[in-house]
Design a protein around this motif. Structure first.
Motif, PDB file in Angstrom:
ATOM      1  N   PRO A  49      46.924  47.706  40.943  1.00 46.04           N
ATOM      2  CA  PRO A  49      46.698  47.657  39.497  1.00 46.04           C
ATOM      3  C   PRO A  49      45.489  48.507  39.122  1.00 46.04           C
ATOM      4  O   PRO A  49      44.596  48.723  39.944  1.00 46.04           O
ATOM      5  N   THR A  50      45.442  48.991  37.911  1.00 44.93           N
ATOM      6  CA  THR A  50      44.273  49.761  37.487  1.00 44.93           C
ATOM      7  C   THR A  50      43.065  48.825  37.439  1.00 44.93           C
ATOM      8  O   THR A  50      43.207  47.607  37.373  1.00 44.93           O
ATOM      9  N   VAL A  51      41.903  49.446  37.479  1.00 47.15           N
ATOM     10  CA  VAL A  51      40.663  48.675  37.415  1.00 47.15           C
ATOM     11  C   VAL A  51      40.678  47.739  36.209  1.00 47.15           C
ATOM     12  O   VAL A  51      40.420  46.538  36.325  1.00 47.15           O
ATOM     13  N   ARG A  52      41.035  48.294  35.060  1.00 51.67           N
ATOM     14  CA  ARG A  52      41.013  47.489  33.847  1.00 51.67           C
ATOM     15  C   ARG A  52      42.078  46.396  33.859  1.00 51.67           C
ATOM     16  O   ARG A  52      41.832  45.266  33.438  1.00 51.67           O
TER      17      ARG A  52
ATOM     18  N   THR B 224      41.807  56.858  45.612  1.00 53.75           N
ATOM     19  CA  THR B 224      41.981  56.839  44.165  1.00 53.75           C
ATOM     20  C   THR B 224      42.047  58.269  43.664  1.00 53.75           C
ATOM     21  O   THR B 224      41.435  59.162  44.223  1.00 53.75           O
ATOM     22  N   ASP B 225      42.827  58.497  42.653  1.00 57.15           N
ATOM     23  CA  ASP B 225      42.678  59.734  41.919  1.00 57.15           C
ATOM     24  C   ASP B 225      42.889  59.447  40.442  1.00 57.15           C
ATOM     25  O   ASP B 225      43.555  58.503  40.059  1.00 57.15           O
ATOM     26  N   ARG B 226      42.245  60.266  39.668  1.00 58.86           N
ATOM     27  CA  ARG B 226      42.167  59.977  38.244  1.00 58.86           C
ATOM     28  C   ARG B 226      43.526  60.001  37.566  1.00 58.86           C
ATOM     29  O   ARG B 226      43.701  59.445  36.492  1.00 58.86           O
ATOM     30  N   ARG B 227      44.456  60.677  38.186  1.00 61.08           N
ATOM     31  CA  ARG B 227      45.753  60.758  37.538  1.00 61.08           C
ATOM     32  C   ARG B 227      46.531  59.460  37.686  1.00 61.08           C
ATOM     33  O   ARG B 227      47.069  58.928  36.739  1.00 61.08           O
ATOM     34  N   ASN B 228      46.558  58.997  38.923  1.00 55.21           N
ATOM     35  CA  ASN B 228      47.513  57.930  39.230  1.00 55.21           C
ATOM     36  C   ASN B 228      46.877  56.603  39.593  1.00 55.21           C
ATOM     37  O   ASN B 228      47.565  55.675  39.986  1.00 55.21           O
ATOM     38  N   GLY B 229      45.567  56.514  39.481  1.00 55.30           N
ATOM     39  CA  GLY B 229      44.926  55.259  39.829  1.00 55.30           C
ATOM     40  C   GLY B 229      44.764  55.088  41.325  1.00 55.30           C
ATOM     41  O   GLY B 229      44.717  56.051  42.078  1.00 55.30           O
ATOM     42  N   ALA B 230      44.701  53.839  41.759  1.00 57.70           N
ATOM     43  CA  ALA B 230      44.414  53.537  43.162  1.00 57.70           C
ATOM     44  C   ALA B 230      45.690  53.240  43.933  1.00 57.70           C
ATOM     45  O   ALA B 230      46.596  52.583  43.419  1.00 57.70           O
ATOM     46  N   HIS B 231      45.766  53.755  45.147  1.00 56.66           N
ATOM     47  CA  HIS B 231      46.928  53.539  46.003  1.00 56.66           C
ATOM     48  C   HIS B 231      46.493  53.119  47.399  1.00 56.66           C
ATOM     49  O   HIS B 231      45.443  53.550  47.880  1.00 56.66           O
TER      50      HIS B 231
ATOM     51  N   ILE C 218      42.341  38.961  36.065  1.00 57.70           N
ATOM     52  CA  ILE C 218      41.471  37.966  36.703  1.00 57.70           C
ATOM     53  C   ILE C 218      40.498  37.360  35.694  1.00 57.70           C
ATOM     54  O   ILE C 218      40.048  36.233  35.850  1.00 57.70           O
ATOM     55  N   GLY C 219      40.200  38.130  34.668  1.00 57.03           N
ATOM     56  CA  GLY C 219      39.249  37.644  33.678  1.00 57.03           C
ATOM     57  C   GLY C 219      37.808  37.922  34.042  1.00 57.03           C
ATOM     58  O   GLY C 219      36.921  37.106  33.822  1.00 57.03           O
ATOM     59  N   ILE C 220      37.593  39.076  34.671  1.00 56.80           N
ATOM     60  CA  ILE C 220      36.230  39.467  35.024  1.00 56.80           C
ATOM     61  C   ILE C 220      35.942  40.868  34.510  1.00 56.80           C
ATOM     62  O   ILE C 220      36.823  41.541  33.971  1.00 56.80           O
ATOM     63  N   ASN C 221      34.714  41.293  34.724  1.00 57.51           N
ATOM     64  CA  ASN C 221      34.272  42.604  34.270  1.00 57.51           C
ATOM     65  C   ASN C 221      34.895  43.721  35.110  1.00 57.51           C
ATOM     66  O   ASN C 221      35.037  43.578  36.322  1.00 57.51           O
ATOM     67  N   SER C 222      35.210  44.825  34.474  1.00 58.49           N
ATOM     68  CA  SER C 222      35.871  45.892  35.230  1.00 58.49           C
ATOM     69  C   SER C 222      34.927  46.567  36.235  1.00 58.49           C
ATOM     70  O   SER C 222      35.376  47.129  37.225  1.00 58.49           O
ATOM     71  N   MET C 223      33.615  46.495  35.984  1.00 64.01           N
ATOM     72  CA  MET C 223      32.671  47.035  36.966  1.00 64.01           C
ATOM     73  C   MET C 223      32.801  46.324  38.310  1.00 64.01           C
ATOM     74  O   MET C 223      32.613  46.920  39.362  1.00 64.01           O
ATOM     75  N   THR C 224      33.094  45.055  38.252  1.00 65.62           N
ATOM     76  CA  THR C 224      33.225  44.273  39.484  1.00 65.62           C
ATOM     77  C   THR C 224      34.457  44.708  40.270  1.00 65.62           C
ATOM     78  O   THR C 224      34.408  44.878  41.494  1.00 65.62           O
ATOM     79  N   VAL C 225      35.560  44.903  39.556  1.00 61.18           N
ATOM     80  CA  VAL C 225      36.766  45.408  40.215  1.00 61.18           C
ATOM     81  C   VAL C 225      36.504  46.809  40.751  1.00 61.18           C
ATOM     82  O   VAL C 225      36.869  47.140  41.884  1.00 61.18           O
ATOM     83  N   ASN C 226      35.832  47.606  39.946  1.00 60.35           N
ATOM     84  CA  ASN C 226      35.516  48.969  40.372  1.00 60.35           C
ATOM     85  C   ASN C 226      34.728  48.949  41.674  1.00 60.35           C
ATOM     86  O   ASN C 226      34.998  49.727  42.589  1.00 60.35           O
ATOM     87  N   LYS C 227      33.776  48.037  41.761  1.00 60.64           N
ATOM     88  CA  LYS C 227      32.968  47.938  42.978  1.00 60.64           C
ATOM     89  C   LYS C 227      33.840  47.606  44.190  1.00 60.64           C
ATOM     90  O   LYS C 227      33.640  48.144  45.283  1.00 60.64           O
ATOM     91  N   ALA C 228      34.799  46.726  43.999  1.00 58.41           N
ATOM     92  CA  ALA C 228      35.723  46.380  45.088  1.00 58.41           C
ATOM     93  C   ALA C 228      36.527  47.608  45.511  1.00 58.41           C
ATOM     94  O   ALA C 228      36.695  47.872  46.706  1.00 58.41           O
ATOM     95  N   TYR C 229      37.001  48.372  44.533  1.00 61.48           N
ATOM     96  CA  TYR C 229      37.803  49.551  44.846  1.00 61.48           C
ATOM     97  C   TYR C 229      36.973  50.623  45.551  1.00 61.48           C
ATOM     98  O   TYR C 229      37.450  51.295  46.463  1.00 61.48           O
ATOM     99  N   VAL C 230      35.729  50.788  45.108  1.00 60.17           N
ATOM    100  CA  VAL C 230      34.840  51.750  45.765  1.00 60.17           C
ATOM    101  C   VAL C 230      34.652  51.371  47.236  1.00 60.17           C
ATOM    102  O   VAL C 230      34.715  52.222  48.127  1.00 60.17           O
ATOM    103  N   LEU C 231      34.469  50.084  47.467  1.00 62.80           N
ATOM    104  CA  LEU C 231      34.297  49.585  48.835  1.00 62.80           C
ATOM    105  C   LEU C 231      35.552  49.839  49.671  1.00 62.80           C
ATOM    106  O   LEU C 231      35.475  50.354  50.798  1.00 62.80           O
TER     107      LEU C 231
END
Lengths: 121, 121, 121, 121
Positions: free
Chosen positions: A37-40, A68-75, A46-59
């Motif tokens: 799913p996209t960060v947002r 991740t790529d900006r076109r298609n999100g995270a895979h 989940i009902g949380i801030n997108s920065m938190t999801v972003n941090k998980a994805y970065v990890l």
DNA sequence: GTGGTCTAGACCACC
DNA sequence: GTGGTCTAGACCACC
């Protein structure tokens, strides 16, 4: 795949997300190349801030589980290195768990049996 | 038994102390009933705040690894419950480690082999 | 050591901070083991959000340039691995810079001369 | 000349295209005056949006590597200024790379050797 | 629409 | 007092 957060846990939310996605990859609920799913979207779900999801994805990205790529999100990564090597951190944790197993009277066989069941699960 | 602290580790110092004492109990370097150094002595030896050592001892007491009495200080528990049951936290961690093992291409046999070696160690 | 931010640059602020600290380490303005300003202090000094400074420090930590602990803040690493190996990213960038040098008519000798001067600087 | 895109790279696609064309010019695979593929052709070949290719071409034009005219499309510049001067951006990047080289224990001689090899390559 | 960056402000664990 | 985590909300580069 549903991500469920334990708000009372001492494990940070971003780590819980990371852990559940790794679990999903390992048991096949998340297929190689599958889009996450996209960060947002995940943040909203989940009902949380997108920065938190972003941090998980970065990890997850740093650890090589997703890209991740900006076109298609995270895979989910398509091919994993067959390094067959646990991280130093995991080896330390495993040693710690085994020491606890020994103290509570578990034999090696009993411990290995638990591992086997988890491996199949 | 020597406690060595990694100051740059992300693992909190009190947790490192707790981990090493549990390890010492499991591999027999710390015998049942054996006296642990006093909070102040250990703090001085390691060169850290005694509140930190105290926190480790409180944790070890809560987990049932040691007991304290005002006269004689802290001692390793004499008889451990043969519960043969991992804590929920350890089971979760183990599941997490196994999922990482699976993703990096480790077979069940290879993983169990690692566990065996750690068990003997 | 003074950190100065170019607000109009396309380089993210956290990256600019990271770059200047790496520069400071390489030219000796930051000594091994030296304490860096706290996240909040540096943020206040520069006039930016502390999350941004934190991000720079996390990056520097991941790259092995600094270490942090909750007691004493952030410090320059004491001993650097003598790997003598550029990162893949740096090698790519260097190749790119060299291709630009060649196109603008620079000879190998002229380019190496520039590098020498920077090395001494 | 084949342009290959790394979709998982953090380097924007338009920048990757620009980089590879500059590389091609510097090593002679693209000759002065040679025609580049049209925006649409290159976009189709790579399988990306033509806006992205267009952005790369605009950048290359701004930097003076190519020129375009409506009838004949984009061509590699015929004569490059022999400015013998790196751009400010490249000088900054080079300084950054050199600082990393110094920190990882590389001597000036070792670094210059790497540059020499890349120059010949 | 996507991830990446940044802010202003808050609370927490550790020491 | 220190770094670590999180929020609510914003703007930006890329596509």
């Amino acid at each position: 795949m549903v991500i469920s957060i334990n708000e009372t846990s001492e494990v940070p939310i971003y780590q819980q997300i990371r852990n559940q996605i790794v679990l999903g990859i390992s048991d096949g609920r998340l297929k190689p190349g599958e889009q996450l799913p996209t960060v947002r979207a995940l943040a909203g779900e989940i009902g949380i801030n997108s920065m938190t999801v972003n941090k998980a994805y970065v990890l997850l990205k740093q650890e090589g589980y997703i890209y991740t790529d900006r076109r298609n999100g995270a895979h989910v990564r398509k091919e994993f290195s067959e390094a067959k090597e646990l991280s130093e951190k995991s080896k330390e944790l495993l040693q710690q768990i085994i020491s606890e197993a020994k103290i509570c009277g578990m034999t090696q066989e009993e411990f290995l049996k638990i591992c086997e069941n988890m491996y199949k699960g």
